[in-house]
Design a protein around this motif. Structure first.
Motif, PDB file in Angstrom:
ATOM      1  N   LYS A  91      69.071 163.127  96.830  1.00 19.17           N
ATOM      2  CA  LYS A  91      70.151 162.656  97.710  1.00 19.17           C
ATOM      3  C   LYS A  91      69.995 161.172  98.016  1.00 19.17           C
ATOM      4  N   ARG A  92      68.774 160.726  98.268  1.00 20.56           N
ATOM      5  CA  ARG A  92      68.535 159.302  98.533  1.00 20.56           C
ATOM      6  C   ARG A  92      68.836 158.456  97.311  1.00 20.56           C
ATOM      7  N   ARG A  93      68.470 158.935  96.128  1.00 19.98           N
ATOM      8  CA  ARG A  93      68.721 158.199  94.898  1.00 19.98           C
ATOM      9  C   ARG A  93      70.226 158.057  94.658  1.00 19.98           C
ATOM     10  N   ILE A  94      70.978 159.152  94.838  1.00 14.73           N
ATOM     11  CA  ILE A  94      72.431 159.121  94.645  1.00 14.73           C
ATOM     12  C   ILE A  94      73.073 158.187  95.678  1.00 14.73           C
ATOM     13  N   GLU A  95      72.639 158.263  96.924  1.00 12.17           N
ATOM     14  CA  GLU A  95      73.178 157.384  97.973  1.00 12.17           C
ATOM     15  C   GLU A  95      72.865 155.922  97.667  1.00 12.17           C
ATOM     16  N   ALA A  96      71.676 155.647  97.158  1.00 11.37           N
ATOM     17  CA  ALA A  96      71.323 154.279  96.777  1.00 11.37           C
ATOM     18  C   ALA A  96      72.238 153.791  95.654  1.00 11.37           C
ATOM     19  N   GLY A  97      72.559 154.691  94.707  1.00  4.72           N
ATOM     20  CA  GLY A  97      73.494 154.342  93.631  1.00  4.72           C
ATOM     21  C   GLY A  97      74.870 154.021  94.176  1.00  4.72           C
ATOM     22  N   ARG A  98      75.326 154.788  95.157  1.00  2.00           N
ATOM     23  CA  ARG A  98      76.639 154.535  95.775  1.00  2.00           C
ATOM     24  C   ARG A  98      76.661 153.188  96.505  1.00  2.00           C
ATOM     25  N   LYS A  99      75.537 152.784  97.078  1.00  7.26           N
ATOM     26  CA  LYS A  99      75.479 151.500  97.773  1.00  7.26           C
ATOM     27  C   LYS A  99      75.579 150.338  96.790  1.00  7.26           C
ATOM     28  N   ARG A 100      75.272 150.590  95.537  1.00 11.72           N
ATOM     29  CA  ARG A 100      75.355 149.543  94.516  1.00 11.72           C
ATOM     30  C   ARG A 100      76.681 149.594  93.757  1.00 11.72           C
ATOM     31  N   LEU A 101      77.641 150.368  94.285  1.00 19.89           N
ATOM     32  CA  LEU A 101      78.959 150.525  93.666  1.00 19.89           C
ATOM     33  C   LEU A 101      79.913 149.492  94.252  1.00 19.89           C
ATOM     34  N   HIS A 102      80.498 148.674  93.393  1.00 23.86           N
ATOM     35  CA  HIS A 102      81.409 147.618  93.814  1.00 23.86           C
ATOM     36  C   HIS A 102      82.776 147.866  93.180  1.00 23.86           C
ATOM     37  N   VAL A 103      83.827 147.815  93.981  1.00 25.77           N
ATOM     38  CA  VAL A 103      85.185 147.993  93.483  1.00 25.77           C
ATOM     39  C   VAL A 103      85.766 146.612  93.228  1.00 25.77           C
ATOM     40  N   THR A 104      86.262 146.387  92.008  1.00 26.83           N
ATOM     41  CA  THR A 104      86.804 145.089  91.623  1.00 26.83           C
ATOM     42  C   THR A 104      87.967 145.265  90.652  1.00 26.83           C
ATOM     43  N   SER A 105      88.959 144.442  90.778  1.00 23.88           N
ATOM     44  CA  SER A 105      90.113 144.521  89.884  1.00 23.88           C
ATOM     45  C   SER A 105      89.791 143.968  88.500  1.00 23.88           C
ATOM     46  N   LEU A 106      88.634 143.343  88.346  1.00 23.88           N
ATOM     47  CA  LEU A 106      88.243 142.791  87.044  1.00 23.88           C
ATOM     48  C   LEU A 106      87.810 143.864  86.053  1.00 23.88           C
ATOM     49  N   CYS A 107      87.494 145.043  86.553  1.00 27.08           N
ATOM     50  CA  CYS A 107      87.000 146.133  85.710  1.00 27.08           C
ATOM     51  C   CYS A 107      88.179 146.950  85.169  1.00 27.08           C
ATOM     52  N   PRO A 108      88.118 147.378  83.907  1.00 31.14           N
ATOM     53  CA  PRO A 108      89.186 148.227  83.368  1.00 31.14           C
ATOM     54  C   PRO A 108      89.276 149.549  84.135  1.00 31.14           C
ATOM     55  N   LYS A 109      90.494 150.066  84.263  1.00 28.98           N
ATOM     56  CA  LYS A 109      90.717 151.308  84.990  1.00 28.98           C
ATOM     57  C   LYS A 109      89.995 152.473  84.312  1.00 28.98           C
ATOM     58  N   GLY A 110      89.351 153.324  85.131  1.00 28.64           N
ATOM     59  CA  GLY A 110      88.682 154.512  84.617  1.00 28.64           C
ATOM     60  C   GLY A 110      87.336 154.260  83.973  1.00 28.64           C
ATOM     61  N   ILE A 111      86.806 153.062  84.162  1.00 27.74           N
ATOM     62  CA  ILE A 111      85.521 152.705  83.559  1.00 27.74           C
ATOM     63  C   ILE A 111      84.573 152.235  84.651  1.00 27.74           C
ATOM     64  N   CYS A 112      83.320 152.610  84.525  1.00 27.12           N
ATOM     65  CA  CYS A 112      82.275 152.135  85.423  1.00 27.12           C
ATOM     66  C   CYS A 112      81.294 151.334  84.571  1.00 27.12           C
ATOM     67  N   ILE A 113      81.052 150.103  84.942  1.00 22.82           N
ATOM     68  CA  ILE A 113      80.157 149.218  84.192  1.00 22.82           C
ATOM     69  C   ILE A 113      78.909 148.957  85.026  1.00 22.82           C
ATOM     70  N   ASN A 114      77.758 149.089  84.400  1.00 25.91           N
ATOM     71  CA  ASN A 114      76.477 148.874  85.060  1.00 25.91           C
ATOM     72  C   ASN A 114      75.940 147.512  84.619  1.00 25.91           C
ATOM     73  N   LEU A 115      75.930 146.559  85.540  1.00 30.60           N
ATOM     74  CA  LEU A 115      75.390 145.239  85.246  1.00 30.60           C
ATOM     75  C   LEU A 115      74.177 144.988  86.126  1.00 30.60           C
TER      76      LEU A 115
END
Length: 120
Positions: free
Chosen positions: A8-32
């Protein structure tokens, strides 16, 4: 601390590193570099976060830049082999490991170092 709390802590930490941006293509999650970027986070599930956390483990063990270089080289080779970018993408060793174990929320706790190699 039991394993469920760790997951649960690992998943929550992943969610904290989630950024919503219009620069990303729709329906895709990019890990940088361990940060996740998407246009709309409504479709981001624990499975997607776990998939991306597997990529973060791959990134770290290859010291980031070599991961991206290997990823692009392998994708280029697979595009030539399969003549389809999406089929090539799904057959990249890094993606195969992440898709295979995306549903296993405890995978990262027992994942072996460089596990992606067996998917080459």
């Amino acid at each position: 601390m039991d394993n469920n709390n760790r997951v649960k802590r690992r998943i929550e930490a992943g969610r904290k590193r989630l950024h919503v941006t219009s620069l990303c293509p729709k329906g895709i999650c990019i890990n940088l570099f361990g940060h996740l970027f998407t246009r709309d986070d409504s479709w981001i599930s624990d499975r997607v976060i776990n998939h991306e956390l597997i990529h973060t483990a791959q990134l770290r063990e290859l010291l980031y830049i070599p991961f991206y270089l290997l990823y692009l080289i392998e994708w280029g080779i697979k595009i030539i082999m399969y003549r389809n970018i999406w089929t090539a993408y799904r057959n990249i060793s890094f993606e195969r490991e992440a898709y295979t174990h995306g549903d296993d929320m405890e995978y990262l706790s027992h994942r072996r170092h460089m596990a992606w190699i067996k998917y080459l």
